[in-house]
Scaffold this active site. Sequence first.
Site, PDB file in Angstrom:
ATOM      1  N   CYS A 282      21.394  21.758  58.985  1.00  0.00           N
ATOM      2  CA  CYS A 282      20.964  20.975  59.933  1.00  0.00           C
ATOM      3  C   CYS A 282      19.895  21.727  60.675  1.00  0.00           C
ATOM      4  O   CYS A 282      18.853  21.006  61.194  1.00  0.00           O
ATOM      5  CB  CYS A 282      22.343  20.766  60.967  1.00  0.00           C
ATOM      6  N   LEU A 283      19.895  22.997  61.200  1.00  0.00           N
ATOM      7  CA  LEU A 283      18.917  23.653  61.729  1.00  0.00           C
ATOM      8  C   LEU A 283      17.877  23.655  60.885  1.00  0.00           C
ATOM      9  O   LEU A 283      16.357  23.505  61.545  1.00  0.00           O
ATOM     10  CB  LEU A 283      19.643  25.088  61.870  1.00  0.00           C
TER      11      LEU A 283
END
EC number: 1.11.1.24
Length: 166
Positions: free
Chosen positions: A60-61
Amino acid sequence: MQKVTFKEETYQLEGKALKVGDKAPDVKLVNGDLQEVNLLKQGVRFQVVSALPSLTGSVCLLQAKHFNEQTGKLPSVSFSVISMDLPFSQGQICGAEGIKDLRILSDFRYKAFGENYGVLLGKGSLQGLLARSVFVLDDKGVVIYKEIVQNILEEPNYEALLKVLK
């Protein structure tokens, strides 16, 4: 109903599934100041709406960082990243990681994005989070590109997305 996977689990996506050609719903989300804001932006050629389960996840990052890098390269495009994280957590993570050019929004209060875009994860250990997905809206708010990533542990197809934006 569409399904996605995370490790050994399969999730049904809940909510109204949007398809290319649909008018995107304008939903209420929460910004870093805990203020309600509308998702749809006026006066932009394209709007990229990127949903992910949580900014605390490594993939996600990476997704958020990728879109943050694209903001300077594509000035006619508005980039929004949406998760179920609390706005405080979103702010801490983005600040620590140098993510400052994205519109970071939370769907924690109403789950309106997840339900109206059909990307809310159903029963399982990640129930209630958002599926990794990307929508591109044109200047009239019509969906012109949609990707729901089948395996939550994988990133979206950035090349296909960039072709739409050029």
